[in-house]
Scaffold this motif. Sequence first.
Motif, PDB file in Angstrom:
ATOM      1  N   LEU A   9     -10.241   3.520 -51.978  1.00 25.38           N
ATOM      2  CA  LEU A   9      -9.060   3.503 -53.012  1.00 25.38           C
ATOM      3  C   LEU A   9      -9.779   4.155 -54.200  1.00 25.38           C
ATOM      4  CD1 LEU A   9      -7.611   0.065 -52.276  1.00 25.38           C
ATOM      5  CD2 LEU A   9      -6.747   2.541 -51.408  1.00 25.38           C
ATOM      6  N   ALA A  10      -8.961   4.805 -54.863  1.00 22.25           N
ATOM      7  CA  ALA A  10      -9.272   5.201 -56.229  1.00 22.25           C
ATOM      8  C   ALA A  10      -8.075   5.059 -57.357  1.00 22.25           C
ATOM      9  CB  ALA A  10      -9.662   6.577 -56.243  1.00 22.25           C
ATOM     10  N   VAL A  11      -8.305   5.122 -58.681  1.00 23.66           N
ATOM     11  CA  VAL A  11      -7.483   4.766 -59.709  1.00 23.66           C
ATOM     12  C   VAL A  11      -7.262   6.270 -60.134  1.00 23.66           C
ATOM     13  CG1 VAL A  11      -6.874   4.152 -61.943  1.00 23.66           C
ATOM     14  CG2 VAL A  11      -8.255   2.778 -60.226  1.00 23.66           C
ATOM     15  N   ARG A  12      -6.083   6.577 -60.335  1.00 26.42           N
ATOM     16  CA  ARG A  12      -5.369   7.822 -61.070  1.00 26.42           C
ATOM     17  C   ARG A  12      -4.776   7.358 -62.172  1.00 26.42           C
ATOM     18  NH1 ARG A  12      -2.674  13.019 -59.606  1.00 26.42           N
ATOM     19  NH2 ARG A  12      -1.044  13.252 -60.920  1.00 26.42           N
ATOM     20  N   GLY A  13      -5.091   8.222 -63.417  1.00 25.38           N
ATOM     21  CA  GLY A  13      -4.344   7.668 -64.510  1.00 25.38           C
ATOM     22  C   GLY A  13      -3.795   8.973 -64.955  1.00 25.38           C
ATOM     23  N   ASP A  14      -2.365   8.781 -65.582  1.00 27.43           N
ATOM     24  CA  ASP A  14      -1.491   9.835 -66.038  1.00 27.43           C
ATOM     25  C   ASP A  14      -0.980   9.390 -67.486  1.00 27.43           C
ATOM     26  OD1 ASP A  14      -1.064  11.748 -63.562  1.00 27.43           O
ATOM     27  OD2 ASP A  14      -0.455   9.827 -62.556  1.00 27.43           O
ATOM     28  N   ILE A  58      -4.915  15.788 -49.811  1.00 29.10           N
ATOM     29  CA  ILE A  58      -5.076  16.607 -50.702  1.00 29.10           C
ATOM     30  C   ILE A  58      -4.100  16.545 -52.133  1.00 29.10           C
ATOM     31  CG2 ILE A  58      -4.851  19.286 -51.340  1.00 29.10           C
ATOM     32  CD1 ILE A  58      -7.182  18.672 -49.443  1.00 29.10           C
ATOM     33  N   GLN A  59      -3.199  16.008 -51.875  1.00 26.60           N
ATOM     34  CA  GLN A  59      -2.255  15.406 -52.882  1.00 26.60           C
ATOM     35  C   GLN A  59      -2.376  13.957 -52.982  1.00 26.60           C
ATOM     36  OE1 GLN A  59      -0.512  17.619 -54.900  1.00 26.60           O
ATOM     37  NE2 GLN A  59      -1.303  19.478 -53.663  1.00 26.60           N
ATOM     38  N   PRO A  60      -2.451  13.474 -54.222  1.00 27.18           N
ATOM     39  CA  PRO A  60      -2.482  12.075 -54.402  1.00 27.18           C
ATOM     40  C   PRO A  60      -1.288  11.180 -53.737  1.00 27.18           C
ATOM     41  CG  PRO A  60      -2.639  13.109 -56.534  1.00 27.18           C
ATOM     42  CD  PRO A  60      -2.247  14.149 -55.531  1.00 27.18           C
ATOM     43  N   VAL A  61      -1.837  10.249 -52.883  1.00 27.96           N
ATOM     44  CA  VAL A  61      -0.896   9.236 -52.374  1.00 27.96           C
ATOM     45  C   VAL A  61      -0.850   7.843 -52.558  1.00 27.96           C
ATOM     46  CG1 VAL A  61      -0.187   8.337 -50.056  1.00 27.96           C
ATOM     47  CG2 VAL A  61      -0.589  10.717 -50.312  1.00 27.96           C
ATOM     48  N   ASN A  62       0.346   7.426 -53.426  1.00 29.48           N
ATOM     49  CA  ASN A  62       0.071   6.068 -53.937  1.00 29.48           C
ATOM     50  C   ASN A  62      -0.170   5.076 -52.561  1.00 29.48           C
ATOM     51  OD1 ASN A  62       1.513   3.394 -54.271  1.00 29.48           O
ATOM     52  ND2 ASN A  62       2.109   4.313 -56.246  1.00 29.48           N
ATOM     53  N   ALA A  63      -1.234   4.217 -52.719  1.00 34.26           N
ATOM     54  CA  ALA A  63      -1.916   3.428 -51.636  1.00 34.26           C
ATOM     55  C   ALA A  63      -0.604   2.384 -51.229  1.00 34.26           C
ATOM     56  CB  ALA A  63      -3.090   2.930 -52.047  1.00 34.26           C
ATOM     57  N   MET A  64      -0.223   1.620 -52.224  1.00 34.70           N
ATOM     58  CA  MET A  64       0.693   0.515 -51.844  1.00 34.70           C
ATOM     59  C   MET A  64       2.024   1.158 -51.316  1.00 34.70           C
ATOM     60  SD  MET A  64      -0.272  -2.751 -52.339  1.00 34.70           S
ATOM     61  CE  MET A  64       1.358  -3.189 -51.909  1.00 34.70           C
ATOM     62  N   LYS A  65       2.335   2.273 -51.835  1.00 34.26           N
ATOM     63  CA  LYS A  65       3.978   2.854 -51.507  1.00 34.26           C
ATOM     64  C   LYS A  65       3.596   3.357 -50.054  1.00 34.26           C
ATOM     65  CE  LYS A  65       6.226   3.733 -55.847  1.00 34.26           C
ATOM     66  NZ  LYS A  65       6.948   4.773 -56.444  1.00 34.26           N
ATOM     67  N   PHE A 106      -5.194   6.714 -52.213  1.00 29.47           N
ATOM     68  CA  PHE A 106      -6.077   6.865 -51.282  1.00 29.47           C
ATOM     69  C   PHE A 106      -7.336   7.851 -51.531  1.00 29.47           C
ATOM     70  CE2 PHE A 106      -2.646   5.588 -48.422  1.00 29.47           C
ATOM     71  CZ  PHE A 106      -3.013   4.373 -48.146  1.00 29.47           C
ATOM     72  N   SER A 107      -8.270   7.613 -51.477  1.00 26.50           N
ATOM     73  CA  SER A 107      -9.527   8.592 -51.966  1.00 26.50           C
ATOM     74  C   SER A 107     -10.143   9.345 -50.833  1.00 26.50           C
ATOM     75  CB  SER A 107     -10.591   7.907 -52.585  1.00 26.50           C
ATOM     76  OG  SER A 107     -11.247   6.973 -51.769  1.00 26.50           O
ATOM     77  N   ASP A 108      -9.507   8.978 -49.466  1.00 26.74           N
ATOM     78  CA  ASP A 108      -9.911  10.049 -48.558  1.00 26.74           C
ATOM     79  C   ASP A 108      -9.757  11.406 -48.647  1.00 26.74           C
ATOM     80  OD1 ASP A 108      -9.789  11.361 -45.662  1.00 26.74           O
ATOM     81  OD2 ASP A 108     -10.478   9.317 -45.312  1.00 26.74           O
ATOM     82  N   THR A 109     -10.522  12.352 -48.210  1.00 27.30           N
ATOM     83  CA  THR A 109     -10.360  13.946 -48.695  1.00 27.30           C
ATOM     84  C   THR A 109      -9.148  14.266 -47.744  1.00 27.30           C
ATOM     85  OG1 THR A 109     -12.076  14.206 -47.055  1.00 27.30           O
ATOM     86  CG2 THR A 109     -12.829  14.103 -49.131  1.00 27.30           C
ATOM     87  N   LYS A 110      -8.751  13.730 -46.876  1.00 26.25           N
ATOM     88  CA  LYS A 110      -7.648  14.176 -46.214  1.00 26.25           C
ATOM     89  C   LYS A 110      -6.235  14.352 -46.740  1.00 26.25           C
ATOM     90  CE  LYS A 110      -7.651  11.391 -42.761  1.00 26.25           C
ATOM     91  NZ  LYS A 110      -7.857  12.172 -41.531  1.00 26.25           N
ATOM     92  N   SER A 140     -10.747   5.588 -70.896  1.00 20.97           N
ATOM     93  CA  SER A 140     -11.321   4.875 -69.640  1.00 20.97           C
ATOM     94  C   SER A 140     -11.070   3.841 -69.153  1.00 20.97           C
ATOM     95  CB  SER A 140     -13.002   5.145 -69.673  1.00 20.97           C
ATOM     96  OG  SER A 140     -13.398   3.924 -70.801  1.00 20.97           O
ATOM     97  N   LEU A 141     -11.036   3.627 -67.779  1.00 16.19           N
ATOM     98  CA  LEU A 141     -10.858   2.049 -67.202  1.00 16.19           C
ATOM     99  C   LEU A 141     -12.369   1.647 -66.558  1.00 16.19           C
ATOM    100  CD1 LEU A 141      -8.520   0.243 -66.471  1.00 16.19           C
ATOM    101  CD2 LEU A 141      -8.627   1.166 -64.353  1.00 16.19           C
ATOM    102  N   PRO A 142     -13.134   1.040 -67.316  1.00 18.67           N
ATOM    103  CA  PRO A 142     -14.472   0.801 -67.172  1.00 18.67           C
ATOM    104  C   PRO A 142     -14.595  -0.011 -65.749  1.00 18.67           C
ATOM    105  CG  PRO A 142     -13.959   0.081 -69.317  1.00 18.67           C
ATOM    106  CD  PRO A 142     -12.573   0.395 -68.733  1.00 18.67           C
ATOM    107  N   ALA A 143     -13.700  -1.026 -65.330  1.00 19.99           N
ATOM    108  CA  ALA A 143     -13.747  -1.542 -64.147  1.00 19.99           C
ATOM    109  C   ALA A 143     -13.391  -0.891 -62.846  1.00 19.99           C
ATOM    110  CB  ALA A 143     -13.080  -2.867 -64.192  1.00 19.99           C
ATOM    111  N   ASN A 144     -14.102  -1.225 -61.837  1.00 20.08           N
ATOM    112  CA  ASN A 144     -13.749  -0.508 -60.613  1.00 20.08           C
ATOM    113  C   ASN A 144     -12.642  -1.504 -59.854  1.00 20.08           C
ATOM    114  OD1 ASN A 144     -15.795   1.313 -60.600  1.00 20.08           O
ATOM    115  ND2 ASN A 144     -17.238   0.117 -60.079  1.00 20.08           N
ATOM    116  N   ILE A 145     -12.041  -0.780 -58.852  1.00 20.33           N
ATOM    117  CA  ILE A 145     -10.790  -1.548 -58.171  1.00 20.33           C
ATOM    118  C   ILE A 145     -11.606  -2.676 -57.183  1.00 20.33           C
ATOM    119  CG2 ILE A 145      -9.412  -1.530 -56.391  1.00 20.33           C
ATOM    120  CD1 ILE A 145      -8.838   1.477 -57.022  1.00 20.33           C
ATOM    121  N   PRO A 146     -11.253  -3.899 -57.205  1.00 20.57           N
ATOM    122  CA  PRO A 146     -11.797  -4.988 -56.367  1.00 20.57           C
ATOM    123  C   PRO A 146     -11.864  -4.653 -54.995  1.00 20.57           C
ATOM    124  CG  PRO A 146      -9.951  -5.733 -57.779  1.00 20.57           C
ATOM    125  CD  PRO A 146      -9.927  -4.306 -57.882  1.00 20.57           C
TER     126      PRO A 146
END
Length: 267
Positions: free
Chosen positions: A166-171, A231-238, A225-229, A59-65
């Motif tokens: 924004l959300a975190v995706r862990g791979d 469907i596929q994960p989009v790297n927010a910075m890129k 991005f965590s917005d429901t629009k 787990s990554l306990p902290a939330n994105i600032p």
Amino acid sequence: MEYDARITSAFAAPTERLEWVEGALKEMDQCLREFFIDNKTVYRTDFDPDTGESIYIASLPANIPSLAARKATEVINLVKETFDQCISSAQKSLGHPNFRDRKIGFPWGTDATQVEANIRQKGIDERFREVIFSHNPHFVGDDRNSADNYIRNIAQLANVKHTVGLAVRGDIESVTTPSIHIKSAKSFKILIPRWSFDKNEAELIRYIGDIDIKNKYKIIYTVIFSDTKFIQPVNAMKGLLFFAQLANSLNESLKIKCAEILQADHL
């Protein structure tokens, strides 16, 4: 390339906004880098009373600032404003009196037909048509969630009057120090990890028995991005960087087009 003074003056506003965008992107990137330096993966074992299984979890306990989300919102809004100002600036360069009109902004549309209609309705010079269509003004194909349309979806986030989510995706990339000591086991399952965006964690192993697990996994974290629009994960910075680059391209392309038109009119 050096431009006519009329062009340089007219495009001062979008050029300045692009500088603000660059600054906000740097602040967002720095915020996220510091976040992942200060917050590392934590491993724990939970108990599932429904199945009687122990669960080994990463787990990554902290939330994105919140600062990162605010900067993402700032970038999207500034870039969207830049698109609008580029059109207004282009109109001003050619002496069109409607450049101050509030509706003169970039003619976004759901499809090419709507973009064409918006160009006419907004009174945008038809000579800018090719430049406009080369900068993703509408959705492509039937699937609005396809990779071809993610920039258009990012642009639509500016229409939502709240902070961008924004959300975190862990791979899981690899197991770095595999160590599992099974003293006794009734069941043992190594899972295909699926990252939970709500909990910021992934189940790795389920078992019943006396088992000592010291596995450490190499996890690659991506802010999406965590917005429901999407469907596929989009790297927010890129995604934001590409959106900003598209606005910069529009700014430069319209300046070049204005220079060509003014030169032709002068001949």
